[in-house]
Each structure stands twice: as structure tokens, then as C-alpha cells.
Design a protein around this motif. Structure first.
Motif, PDB file in Angstrom:
ATOM      1  N   HIS A 133       0.830  -1.215   0.000  1.00 38.57           N
ATOM      2  CA  HIS A 133       0.000   0.000   0.000  1.00 38.57           C
ATOM      3  C   HIS A 133       0.858   1.256   0.000  1.00 38.57           C
ATOM      4  O   HIS A 133       1.990   1.259   0.487  1.00 38.57           O
ATOM      5  N   ASP A 165       6.214   1.310   6.774  1.00 41.97           N
ATOM      6  CA  ASP A 165       4.924   0.658   6.536  1.00 41.97           C
ATOM      7  C   ASP A 165       4.141   1.551   5.584  1.00 41.97           C
ATOM      8  O   ASP A 165       3.609   2.571   6.006  1.00 41.97           O
ATOM      9  N   ASP A 166       4.119   1.300   4.300  1.00 40.75           N
ATOM     10  CA  ASP A 166       4.497   0.020   3.733  1.00 40.75           C
ATOM     11  C   ASP A 166       5.556   0.204   2.643  1.00 40.75           C
ATOM     12  O   ASP A 166       5.640  -0.595   1.730  1.00 40.75           O
ATOM     13  N   GLU A 225      -4.845   2.254   2.781  1.00 36.63           N
ATOM     14  CA  GLU A 225      -4.952   0.946   3.445  1.00 36.63           C
ATOM     15  C   GLU A 225      -5.131   1.112   4.939  1.00 36.63           C
ATOM     16  O   GLU A 225      -5.854   0.355   5.578  1.00 36.63           O
ATOM     17  N   GLU A 226      -4.429   2.081   5.501  1.00 39.26           N
ATOM     18  CA  GLU A 226      -4.408   2.201   6.965  1.00 39.26           C
ATOM     19  C   GLU A 226      -5.799   2.403   7.570  1.00 39.26           C
ATOM     20  O   GLU A 226      -6.112   1.799   8.596  1.00 39.26           O
ATOM     21  N   ASP A 273       3.386  -6.633   3.794  1.00 33.72           N
ATOM     22  CA  ASP A 273       2.951  -5.586   4.714  1.00 33.72           C
ATOM     23  C   ASP A 273       2.869  -6.114   6.141  1.00 33.72           C
ATOM     24  O   ASP A 273       1.841  -5.992   6.788  1.00 33.72           O
TER      25      ASP A 273
HETATM   26 ZN    ZN Z   1       0.836  -1.484   6.256  1.00 34.26          ZN
END
Ligand code: ZN
Length: 258
Positions: free
Chosen positions: A80, A111-112, A144-145, A168
């Protein structure tokens, strides 16, 4: 077979470059544009979907396919593009011992980004070694988060892959998470009837006793192979000399079967 060489210096340089891009959730525009360029260099014409307007962000999901010489169902590699906050003005710091951290004022964005860069470098290394491969599908998701808002809008019908690596997660190299449980939390309230505990207790209905009888009758812990149940909080009553009118309990169910 040719040897695959991962270029560590190239990974570190690419991380330093991409980590400086602001890419908080719903604000991945610059990152998406840069990744499109990177994918194009690898021979992947990534298309951006219309997720941005659906979720109120400024970038959609990127999806593309790298043609390979081998037949077979494509494999999907995914990561992501967004980071959590605070992620504006990130400045990665390269330490002498080889580690990379933020300067302490923002997240690093590993991340990420580490996953995204592992995908890019992995493909580069395979191409440089001229190793034949199946078609590779790439999905770089937006937002995504916040509970996978971006990929939730993705049209998966265009995807041919049946297996995927989503890069991830932390953990030892070579391990993978195969499944994750669904979690349902619940709150139950038992309503009884209040009464004076000394003068007329038989007129009351004891909410705490009723609730605890119900809990005692539950099978807690592992209910079956894939499901656990817990009651973690209980509260009830208001004074010592009254039959309690109300008792509430809260708990959760986790299961690999939703
Ligand atoms: Zn992530």
C-alpha cells in the motif's frame, strides 16, 4: 540458472527518495505518480482506478501486469502507498549501523514502503538476471491504513491471480501470515428489578446473579478449533443495600470463520 542479485545500495537509495514523499492516507497523489513511473521503467503500464473520488482521497489504486515468458496463472504482489500520521515532511535518517529511522518528528513510512520497494527491487533483480517468470500482477493500494478503504473499492474481477503475496507485516524473513481472525465485540445488559435488600428482597430481580449465571453457563476460551470467546468486563449494581437492577457485560468473539 542465473543468480538473482539484490542491490542493497539501490534499495537504500530508493527508500530514501520515496520516504521523503508525503503520502498520508487519502493524500497519496505524489507517491502514486512516482510509483507509476517506477512501474513503467519495469515495463508495467499501471492503471489507476477511480477510487480517489469514491473515498474522498486524491489517488486511486494502481494495478498493472508484467508479462512473463512462462505460462500459468499470474501471481499477485501487493503493498500500500499510504502511511499513518504524522507523516508530513518525513526525513529518513541513515545511521552508521545500517538502520534507518525517522528524525523523530514523523513516522518513517516503512509501513508500507519497505514492501513496495521489495516488490520493485525483486522484479528489477529478476529482470536483470533474465530469469523467466509467470505474469506478475501488481496492486499498490491507496488508503490501506483506515481499514483498507482503498482496496475495498478495487474491482477484483480484473485480477487473474489466484495467489498473492501482500508485503505488509513485520516478522522474520521467510515467514508469512496465512490467515487472520474476524473479531466481533459485544455488550449484553441484564435488566432486573430493584428492591430494598433488607425489607423486601423477594420483590427484586437480581441482575448481577442472573448475568453471572448466564456467564457461568458459557463455554469460554476455545469454543472450537477456530473460535474463541471471552467476557472481559462486567459491571452492575449501585449500592450495597439494594437488589441490583442492572448488570452489563462486554466481551469478544474471534474466529477464522466470519
Ligand atoms: Zn501497512
Amino acid at each position: 540458472m542465473a543468480q538473482i542479485e539484490i542491490n542493497e545500495a539501490r534499495i537504500r537509495a530508493e527508500f530514501g527518495e520515496l520516504a521523503r514523499i508525503d503520502s498520508e492516507s487519502f493524500g497519496e497523489r505524489e507517491m502514486a505518480d512516482r510509483l507509476k513511473e517506477r512501474l513503467a521503467e519495469l515495463g508495467i503500464q499501471a492503471k489507476e482506478d477511480d477510487t480517489a473520488e469514491k473515498i474522498g482521497g486524491n489517488a486511486g489504486n494502481l494495478f498493472g501486469t508484467l508479462k512473463g515468458g512462462l505460462s500459468g496463472t499470474p501471481i499477485l504482489l501487493s503493498g500500500h502507498m499510504d502511511t499513518v500520521a504524522p507523516g508530513i515532511g518525513k526525513k529518513p535518517v541513515f545511521h552508521e549501523d545500517g538502520t534507518i529511522t525517522s528524525d523523530g518528528t514523523t513516522v518513517l513510512g516503512a509501513d508500507d514502503l519497505t514492501g513496495v520497494i521489495a516488490i520493485l527491487e525483486g522484479i528489477r533483480a529478476v529482470q536483470e538476471a533474465e530469469i523467466p517468470h509467470r505474469d506478475i500482477e501488481i496492486l499498490f493500494a491507496a488508503a490501506e491504513e483506515p481499514f483498507t478503504r482503498g482496496s475495498s473499492e478495487f474491482d477484483f474481477s480484473q485480477m487473474k491471480a489466484k495467489e498473492s503475496y501482500v508485503l505488509d507485516v513485520t516478522g522474520p524473513v521467510g515467514t508469512a501470515i496465512l490467515q487472520a481472525p474476524t473479531i466481533l465485540s459485544f455488550e449484553a445488559a441484564v435488566k432486573g428489578r430493584a428492591a430494598h435488600a433488607g425489607f423486601e428482597p423477594e420483590k427484586g430481580i437480581h441482575a448481577i446473579q442472573t448475568a453471572t449465571r448466564a456467564i457461568a453457563a458459557l463455554k469460554l476460551g476455545h469454543v472450537d478449533e477456530e473460535t474463541t470467546l471471552n467476557v472481559g468486563l462486567i459491571s452492575g449494581g449501585s449500592v450495597v443495600n439494594a437488589v441490583p437492577e442492572l448488570c452489563t457485560c462486554r466481551g469478544e468473539i474471534r474466529s477464522y470463520s466470519h
